[in-house]
Design an enzyme around this catalytic site. Structure first.
Site, short mmCIF file in Angstrom:
data_model
loop_
_atom_site.label_atom_id
_atom_site.label_comp_id
_atom_site.label_asym_id
_atom_site.label_seq_id
_atom_site.Cartn_x
_atom_site.Cartn_y
_atom_site.Cartn_z
N ASP A 45 8.34 -19.38 19.91
CA ASP A 45 7.70 -19.16 21.22
C ASP A 45 8.48 -17.93 21.91
OD1 ASP A 45 6.01 -20.46 23.61
OD2 ASP A 45 7.73 -19.87 24.37
N TYR A 50 11.12 -12.09 27.90
CA TYR A 50 12.20 -12.40 27.36
C TYR A 50 13.01 -11.08 26.65
CZ TYR A 50 10.41 -17.12 27.54
OH TYR A 50 9.74 -18.26 27.81
N LYS A 75 3.61 -14.31 25.78
CA LYS A 75 3.20 -14.54 27.04
C LYS A 75 3.17 -13.22 27.71
CE LYS A 75 5.94 -18.97 26.82
NZ LYS A 75 7.05 -18.42 26.22
N HIS A 108 1.74 -16.27 31.58
CA HIS A 108 3.21 -17.06 31.74
C HIS A 108 3.25 -17.63 33.23
CE1 HIS A 108 7.68 -16.33 30.31
NE2 HIS A 108 7.60 -17.37 30.67
N1 LIG Z 1 6.83 -20.86 30.04
C1 LIG Z 1 7.96 -20.92 30.81
O1 LIG Z 1 7.95 -20.56 31.87
C2 LIG Z 1 9.19 -21.24 30.17
C3 LIG Z 1 10.37 -21.45 30.83
C4 LIG Z 1 11.58 -22.18 30.17
C5 LIG Z 1 11.49 -22.25 28.78
N2 LIG Z 1 10.40 -21.98 28.04
C6 LIG Z 1 10.26 -22.17 26.58
O2 LIG Z 1 11.10 -23.32 26.13
C7 LIG Z 1 11.80 -23.21 25.30
C8 LIG Z 1 12.94 -24.17 25.56
O3 LIG Z 1 13.28 -24.37 26.83
P1 LIG Z 1 14.85 -23.83 27.50
O4 LIG Z 1 15.48 -22.75 26.53
O5 LIG Z 1 14.60 -23.54 28.91
O6 LIG Z 1 15.92 -25.13 27.32
P2 LIG Z 1 16.10 -26.37 26.27
O7 LIG Z 1 15.56 -26.03 24.82
O8 LIG Z 1 15.67 -27.39 27.22
O9 LIG Z 1 17.61 -26.22 26.45
C9 LIG Z 1 18.06 -25.08 25.78
C10 LIG Z 1 19.75 -25.27 25.96
O10 LIG Z 1 20.23 -26.55 25.52
C11 LIG Z 1 21.65 -26.16 24.23
N3 LIG Z 1 20.92 -27.14 23.30
C12 LIG Z 1 19.88 -26.92 22.43
N4 LIG Z 1 20.12 -27.84 21.44
C13 LIG Z 1 21.17 -28.64 21.89
C14 LIG Z 1 21.79 -29.79 21.06
N5 LIG Z 1 21.09 -30.33 19.99
N6 LIG Z 1 22.91 -30.30 21.85
C15 LIG Z 1 23.57 -29.71 22.72
N7 LIG Z 1 22.91 -28.56 23.31
C16 LIG Z 1 21.89 -27.92 22.62
C17 LIG Z 1 21.29 -24.72 24.49
O11 LIG Z 1 22.64 -23.88 23.97
P3 LIG Z 1 22.75 -23.43 22.56
O12 LIG Z 1 21.95 -22.23 22.60
O13 LIG Z 1 24.31 -23.03 22.81
O14 LIG Z 1 22.60 -24.39 21.42
C18 LIG Z 1 20.65 -24.08 25.41
O15 LIG Z 1 21.70 -23.99 26.49
C19 LIG Z 1 12.52 -21.46 25.75
O16 LIG Z 1 13.25 -21.10 24.70
C20 LIG Z 1 11.04 -21.02 25.79
O17 LIG Z 1 10.51 -20.80 24.72
C21 LIG Z 1 9.24 -21.51 28.81
#
Ligand SMILES: NC(=O)c1ccc[n+]([C@@H]2O[C@H](COP(=O)([O-])OP(=O)(O)OC[C@H]3O[C@@H](n4cnc5c(N)ncnc54)[C@H](OP(=O)(O)O)[C@@H]3O)[C@@H](O)[C@H]2O)c1
Length: 281
Positions: A45, A50, A75, A108
């Protein structure tokens, strides 16, 4: 680990677990996505905003995974909602990803206070890409119930997914229910609340029953609720950890206990889509 496939309302299938690349620095994206593909992730994704679609494309090009085994989402940038801009931006996404067809392309953000509030024209433009075969599916992200109803009522075309913020502290019930009412699958973004689930005692306790971490318990909760998730990590051990969620299951009471961590709007981490109006320069 076998990742379940879910069927979208247009008949296409999507792996329920994927890998997100929000905040993965562009220069590290190819290496990070290569690691994720090696671990077994087949659904990536990304987004124009990004600025790392090229890195995703490099990792795909360097892998020997057949194209039909990969699922790639991007997106539309908030900058390109005008139909002609959206068409050009979509061409650029395909170029940057090095693909002639994308699996899923999303609006998005609805940006209801910009572009005269006309996200319907933007939605119609995205549907052209399915028509010309360059997108398998199209959908929306951050759409509130009223936004979803409006695009469906005014075009008759139902988005394949609504990608919205969902995690135990913000279950986003209204947007989730509206999506389900329209037969739209939910993609739960920030699924582990950007790491904030790690210090939640309830999740640690439930994980203790299975030898699983709070992150794994939370991802499993999403899977059992039927949502699509793509946690982000740049660390191979954590990518692996997030992948290992198909060898245990939660009881209905555990699912309910996790859902009860919901704090409503106070738990939201990202912007509120009703007012978010940021456009990149
Ligand atoms: N459509 C939208 O507006 C929107 C907005 C936000 C996100 N997204 C999508 O959703 C995806 C995921 O959301 P997100 O990146 O916001 O947050 P997330 O996946 O909930 O959390 C990512 C964070 O958690 C840490 N992490 C990941 N796995 C872990 C584990 N097993 N143990 C401890 N820490 C862990 C990562 O650090 P490290 O990298 O250091 O492991 C990073 O800081 C995004 O990458 C994107 O593709 C979409």
């Amino acid at each position: 680990m076998t990742i379940p496939n879910l069927t979208l309302n247009d008949g296409t299938t999507i792996p329920q677990l994927g890998f997100g690349v929000f905040q993965v620095p562009p220069a590290e994206t190819a290496e990070t996505v290569t690691k994720a593909l090696e671990i077994g992730y087949r659904h990536i994704d990304t987004a124009q905003m990004y600025q790392n679609e090229k890195g995703v494309g490099e990792a795909i090009a360097a892998s020997d995974i057949p194209r039909d085994e990969l699922f790639v989402t991007s997106k539309l940038s908030n900058r390109y909602h005008e139909p002609d801009d959206a068409r050009r931006a979509f061409d650029q996404t395909l170029t940057d990803l090095g693909l002639d067809r994308i699996d899923l392309f999303l609006i998005h953000w609805p940006l209801p206070t910009l572009y005269g509030g006309d996200f319907v024209s933007t939605w119609k433009t995205l549907t052209e890409f399915v028509g010309d075969g360059r997108a398998r599916s199209v959908g929306v992200s951050n759409f509130q119930p009223a936004h979803l109803t409006r695009v469906i009522d005014e075009t008759g075309v139902i988005p394949a997914v609504n990608q919205i913020e969902v995690h135990p502290f913000f279950t986003n019930e209204a947007a989730r229910t509206a999506s389900h009412d329209h037969n739209v699958l939910v993609e739960a973004y920030s699924p582990i609340a950007q790491g904030k689930v790690l210090s939640e005692k309830e999740l640690t306790a439930i994980g203790g029953n299975y030898g699983k971490s709070p992150a794994q318990v939370t991802l499993r909760w999403h899977i059992e609720r039927g949502d699509i998730v793509f946690p982000k990590s740049t660390n191979a051990d954590r990518m692996r950890e997030n992948f290992e969620i198909f060898d245990f299951s939660l009881t209905p009471d555990e699912v309910a206990a996790i859902s009860s961590l919901n704090q409503g709007e106070a738990g939201r981490l990202g912007p509120n889509p009703d007012v978010f109006a940021w456009v990149p320069r």
